[in-house]
Design a protein around this motif. Sequence first.
Motif, short mmCIF file in Angstrom:
data_model
loop_
_atom_site.label_atom_id
_atom_site.label_comp_id
_atom_site.label_asym_id
_atom_site.label_seq_id
_atom_site.Cartn_x
_atom_site.Cartn_y
_atom_site.Cartn_z
N ASN A 190 39.36 22.49 79.69
CA ASN A 190 39.67 22.17 78.30
C ASN A 190 41.19 22.18 78.23
N PRO A 191 41.82 21.08 78.67
CA PRO A 191 43.28 21.08 78.78
C PRO A 191 43.93 20.78 77.42
N PRO A 192 45.26 20.86 77.35
CA PRO A 192 45.92 20.44 76.10
C PRO A 192 45.58 18.98 75.82
N TYR A 193 45.18 18.67 74.57
CA TYR A 193 44.86 17.27 74.28
C TYR A 193 45.24 16.82 72.88
N VAL A 194 45.99 17.61 72.14
CA VAL A 194 46.41 17.18 70.80
C VAL A 194 47.72 16.40 70.96
N LEU A 195 47.78 15.22 70.33
CA LEU A 195 49.01 14.43 70.43
C LEU A 195 50.11 15.08 69.60
N GLU A 196 51.33 14.99 70.11
CA GLU A 196 52.48 15.51 69.35
C GLU A 196 52.51 14.92 67.95
N SER A 197 52.11 13.64 67.83
CA SER A 197 52.16 12.98 66.52
C SER A 197 51.09 13.52 65.55
N GLU A 198 50.15 14.32 66.06
CA GLU A 198 49.12 14.90 65.19
C GLU A 198 49.59 16.20 64.53
N ARG A 199 50.77 16.67 64.91
CA ARG A 199 51.29 17.94 64.35
C ARG A 199 51.20 18.00 62.82
N PRO A 200 51.66 16.94 62.10
CA PRO A 200 51.65 17.06 60.63
C PRO A 200 50.25 17.22 60.05
N LEU A 201 49.22 16.87 60.81
CA LEU A 201 47.85 16.97 60.29
C LEU A 201 47.26 18.36 60.52
N MET A 202 47.98 19.20 61.24
CA MET A 202 47.38 20.48 61.64
C MET A 202 47.60 21.58 60.63
N ARG A 203 46.63 22.50 60.57
CA ARG A 203 46.73 23.60 59.62
C ARG A 203 47.74 24.62 60.14
N PRO A 204 48.42 25.33 59.20
CA PRO A 204 49.48 26.25 59.64
C PRO A 204 48.97 27.40 60.50
N ASN A 205 47.69 27.79 60.32
CA ASN A 205 47.19 28.90 61.15
C ASN A 205 47.14 28.50 62.63
N VAL A 206 46.97 27.20 62.91
CA VAL A 206 46.98 26.72 64.30
C VAL A 206 48.42 26.42 64.72
N LEU A 207 49.08 25.59 63.92
CA LEU A 207 50.40 25.10 64.29
C LEU A 207 51.43 26.22 64.46
N ASN A 208 51.40 27.19 63.57
CA ASN A 208 52.45 28.22 63.58
C ASN A 208 52.12 29.41 64.47
N PHE A 209 50.88 29.50 64.95
CA PHE A 209 50.51 30.71 65.68
C PHE A 209 49.93 30.46 67.07
N GLU A 210 49.19 29.39 67.26
CA GLU A 210 48.58 29.20 68.59
C GLU A 210 49.63 28.58 69.53
N PRO A 211 49.52 28.86 70.85
CA PRO A 211 50.58 28.44 71.76
C PRO A 211 50.68 26.92 71.91
N ALA A 212 51.86 26.38 71.70
CA ALA A 212 52.05 24.92 71.79
C ALA A 212 51.67 24.42 73.19
N THR A 213 51.94 25.22 74.21
CA THR A 213 51.60 24.79 75.59
C THR A 213 50.11 24.58 75.75
N ALA A 214 49.33 25.25 74.94
CA ALA A 214 47.87 25.12 75.05
C ALA A 214 47.36 23.91 74.29
N LEU A 215 48.17 23.40 73.37
CA LEU A 215 47.66 22.38 72.45
C LEU A 215 48.10 20.95 72.77
N PHE A 216 49.42 20.78 73.04
CA PHE A 216 49.97 19.43 72.91
C PHE A 216 50.16 18.67 74.22
N VAL A 217 49.95 17.35 74.11
CA VAL A 217 50.34 16.40 75.16
C VAL A 217 51.25 15.36 74.53
N PRO A 218 52.13 14.76 75.34
CA PRO A 218 53.00 13.74 74.75
C PRO A 218 52.20 12.49 74.36
N ASP A 219 52.61 11.86 73.26
CA ASP A 219 51.91 10.65 72.80
C ASP A 219 51.92 9.54 73.86
#
Length: 288
Positions: A190-219
Amino acid sequence: MPTLRQLTADLSSALETIYPASEAGSIAGQILEHLLQLTPLQRRMQADAPVPPEVADQLPALQARLLHHEPMQYVLGVAHFAGLELEVTPATLIPRPETEELVQLIIEEQRHRSALSVLDVGTGSGCIPLALCQALEPIRTVAVDISADALAVARRNASRYGCEIDFQQLDILTQTPTVEPHSLDVLVSNPPYVLESERPLMRPNVLNFEPATALFVPDYDPLLFYRRIAELGTTLLRPGGALYFEINEQYASQTLDLLTGLDYTQAVARPDIFGKQRLVRASREKVA
Ligand SMILES: C[S@@+](CC[C@H](N)C(=O)[O-])C[C@H]1O[C@@H](n2cnc3c(N)ncnc32)[C@H](O)[C@@H]1O
């Protein structure tokens, strides 16, 4: 002394300022259950029992953290996954229900096999190999992650459940896990698979607290991790071995094309509980 019902209702109504009512109620209930070491049923049965001051006194500080959007699992330090209670910290992603479904799919497909050899790429809290270890008792499990802090948590979780896992810290994009070629029955990620461009759609509990390395891939390369892991699978999986991915549902068909292009067979995407194509499995027939 305030009752359990009152304290749960007070916390729930405070949390309704940032969460929908049903979610606020669920979080409040789980916080009280955790503090009092009760099951959901026990909490309901004991709703009118007074809550001891040493427990009630902890609530204002916990409430303040929750109102800053900190996820309940980080506030409590634990997350529930496939019947396990796992330690989580801000270094680890909070395991998700769809990942439980990925584990369930692996268990269904692999339960008739014995002496399984498993590799989990991007293990985080260790939730996937730990759930597999409980259900399938693999003989060899390797779990890798780039984050030393996440691996420290995963090691503690493995030790708590008595699972022997070979944890390796490495960057999967540039390094190869120490695994015998053509030895794996299961390669899961279950690798990082959220696009950087999806950041504005994310809830603050995820965006501000969960590790970015676990979430994002470049667009510019959403399949970066899938390509690398699938390529590794061509040399690490044995004939008849299987690859399992959790994916960004936007990329189901591209992921399947990638896998068939690398000579995987029986590549299929499955919907998760929310009807999103998030689970992919494929088989390895040939040895590269
Ligand atoms: C989406 S999280 C999944 C965590 C866990 N498997 C789960 O399902 O909850 C992705 C994980 O991949 C790890 N990761 C990110 N980049 C990596 C890399 N280049 N090499 C190895 N692991 C990486 C992150 O640290 C994170 O733990």
